[in-house]
Scaffold this active site. Sequence first.
Site, short mmCIF file in Angstrom:
data_model
loop_
_atom_site.label_atom_id
_atom_site.label_comp_id
_atom_site.label_asym_id
_atom_site.label_seq_id
_atom_site.Cartn_x
_atom_site.Cartn_y
_atom_site.Cartn_z
N PRO A 147 72.97 16.20 -9.94
CA PRO A 147 72.24 15.34 -10.87
C PRO A 147 72.99 14.04 -11.13
O PRO A 147 74.16 14.03 -11.50
CB PRO A 147 72.17 16.19 -12.15
CG PRO A 147 73.36 17.10 -12.06
CD PRO A 147 73.56 17.38 -10.60
N SER B 38 68.09 14.84 -13.03
CA SER B 38 68.84 14.54 -14.25
C SER B 38 67.92 14.28 -15.43
O SER B 38 66.82 13.73 -15.29
CB SER B 38 69.71 13.30 -14.02
OG SER B 38 70.31 12.85 -15.22
N GLN C 153 68.61 19.34 -14.84
CA GLN C 153 69.89 19.19 -15.56
C GLN C 153 69.62 18.70 -16.98
O GLN C 153 68.89 17.72 -17.18
CB GLN C 153 70.80 18.20 -14.83
CG GLN C 153 72.10 17.87 -15.56
CD GLN C 153 71.95 16.70 -16.53
OE1 GLN C 153 71.13 15.81 -16.32
NE2 GLN C 153 72.73 16.72 -17.59
N TYR D 7 71.07 17.45 -20.82
CA TYR D 7 72.00 17.08 -21.88
C TYR D 7 71.34 17.48 -23.20
O TYR D 7 70.15 17.23 -23.40
CB TYR D 7 72.25 15.57 -21.91
CG TYR D 7 73.00 15.02 -20.72
CD1 TYR D 7 74.33 15.36 -20.49
CD2 TYR D 7 72.38 14.14 -19.83
CE1 TYR D 7 75.02 14.84 -19.41
CE2 TYR D 7 73.07 13.61 -18.75
CZ TYR D 7 74.39 13.97 -18.55
OH TYR D 7 75.07 13.46 -17.48
N THR E 15 74.83 20.57 -18.65
CA THR E 15 76.08 19.83 -18.50
C THR E 15 76.92 20.03 -19.75
O THR E 15 76.49 19.72 -20.87
CB THR E 15 75.81 18.33 -18.27
OG1 THR E 15 75.16 18.18 -17.00
CG2 THR E 15 77.10 17.54 -18.28
N LYS F 165 77.42 23.47 -15.89
CA LYS F 165 78.09 22.46 -15.07
C LYS F 165 79.21 21.80 -15.86
O LYS F 165 79.00 21.38 -17.00
CB LYS F 165 77.07 21.41 -14.62
CG LYS F 165 77.64 20.25 -13.82
CD LYS F 165 76.52 19.29 -13.44
CE LYS F 165 77.02 18.10 -12.64
NZ LYS F 165 77.80 17.16 -13.48
N SER G 54 82.98 21.22 -11.86
CA SER G 54 82.69 19.78 -11.87
C SER G 54 83.51 19.08 -12.93
O SER G 54 83.77 19.64 -14.00
CB SER G 54 81.19 19.56 -12.17
OG SER G 54 80.89 18.18 -12.29
N HIS H 53 82.43 15.84 -13.56
CA HIS H 53 81.48 14.73 -13.76
C HIS H 53 81.82 13.56 -12.85
O HIS H 53 81.65 12.38 -13.22
CB HIS H 53 81.48 14.28 -15.23
CG HIS H 53 80.15 13.89 -15.75
ND1 HIS H 53 79.36 14.72 -16.51
CD2 HIS H 53 79.42 12.74 -15.61
CE1 HIS H 53 78.23 14.11 -16.82
NE2 HIS H 53 78.24 12.91 -16.28
N GLY I 72 81.83 16.90 -6.47
CA GLY I 72 82.96 15.98 -6.62
C GLY I 72 83.80 15.84 -5.37
O GLY I 72 84.44 16.80 -4.94
N GLY I 73 83.78 14.66 -4.77
CA GLY I 73 84.69 14.35 -3.67
C GLY I 73 84.23 14.75 -2.29
O GLY I 73 84.94 14.51 -1.31
N ARG J 41 82.82 14.33 1.08
CA ARG J 41 82.49 13.18 1.92
C ARG J 41 82.32 13.55 3.39
O ARG J 41 81.84 12.73 4.17
CB ARG J 41 83.60 12.11 1.80
CG ARG J 41 83.76 11.51 0.40
CD ARG J 41 82.54 10.74 -0.04
NE ARG J 41 82.69 10.14 -1.36
CZ ARG J 41 82.35 10.72 -2.50
NH1 ARG J 41 81.80 11.94 -2.49
NH2 ARG J 41 82.52 10.09 -3.65
N GLY K 278 76.74 13.77 -5.20
CA GLY K 278 76.13 12.84 -6.15
C GLY K 278 76.06 11.42 -5.62
O GLY K 278 75.00 10.95 -5.20
N ARG K 279 77.20 10.73 -5.59
CA ARG K 279 77.19 9.33 -5.18
C ARG K 279 76.64 9.12 -3.77
O ARG K 279 75.92 8.15 -3.53
CB ARG K 279 78.59 8.73 -5.32
CG ARG K 279 79.07 8.58 -6.76
CD ARG K 279 80.45 7.92 -6.82
NE ARG K 279 80.93 7.76 -8.17
CZ ARG K 279 81.76 8.61 -8.78
NH1 ARG K 279 82.15 9.73 -8.14
NH2 ARG K 279 82.18 8.38 -10.01
#
Length: 344
Positions: free
Chosen positions: A102, A131, A153, A155, A181, A251, A273, A275, A307-308, A310, A329-330
């Site tokens: 998300p 999200s 997801q 909040y 989250t 999460k 995670s 975030h 996270g991370g 690649r 994510g990214r």
Amino acid sequence: MGPLCLGSQGFDSVTIKRFPEHLSAMAMVCLLDFEAYAEKYLPKIAWDFFAAGSDECSTRDENILAYKRIHFRPRMLRDVSMLDTRTKILGTEISFPVGIAPTGFHQLAWPDGEKSTARAAKAMGTCYIASTYSTCSLEEITAAAPGGFRWFQLYIHRNRAVSRNLVQQAEALGFQGLVLTADLPYTGKRRNDVRNGFRLPPHMKLKNLEGAFEGDDRSEYGLPPNSLDPSVTWDDIYWLQSLTHLPIVIKGILTKEDAELAVRHGVQGIIVSNHGGRQLDGAPATIDALVEVVEAVRGRVEVYLDGGIRKGSDVLKALALGAKCVFIGRPALWGLAYKVSKEV
């Protein structure tokens, strides 16, 4: 392909330039190429928002560096002529163990926003976690990719009715899981967003939260300041269970103590995670925290990680250390930035 203009407050007179199609298709070899493209062709304020980590960005960067310290012990002369990347998460099959994490504000990368992300996830046969802070509504996301495998997801906001309505809406629309989250009682300090005076462009809204808050101040990432509920505790898992039949995934877990509490409170999954390094700078890299969490839950719930990630070898390392699936994510946002007029 002509330039794409975001023209709006904070983005005035800014255009996203595009490589000529015949060149851009040749240039993209790995995720880092898509990242470089996005950095060059997105407006700086949008790139800075997507790239941001909190404070010195140490945890954001460590998420990637930690994978480089993990090495394989390769075994040879094994029959690998038949390969099958399929797996199941919470009982639903996906085509390979990589889902879309998300992230908010996809329209900053491409006007179709989360609708394109949902279509891409469906086309790839994997899970998309939509999200709370989407710039497309849950209805729009569902209509864009009917039959897709999606989790929602959440909040939790001070106005609990807002959160309750979103949970029930997601279930009614056919979302198959609820992701809480847990690591955002307050928004992390992302220095470039502060320097840039980040605001959503006026034409862009958090569609799931339109009309949910009084007043005109939307200075905190499209919302009124301090709208998140910092009083959320483990007991709120029981509150969510009273609202929905959806399986609950938590999460933001990084320690064995919290992993044990998650199991004790009846969640069905944990996403290890931090975030994306956007909250607590100095928290461990997620791949470093994974083993501790996996050992604590002892197979009682499924464990995922974000996270991370690649490279495919990063996915393999996470799976080897006990993750059932990873989420990115990214990189999905970089894909949107490269989208031009085609589907992702």
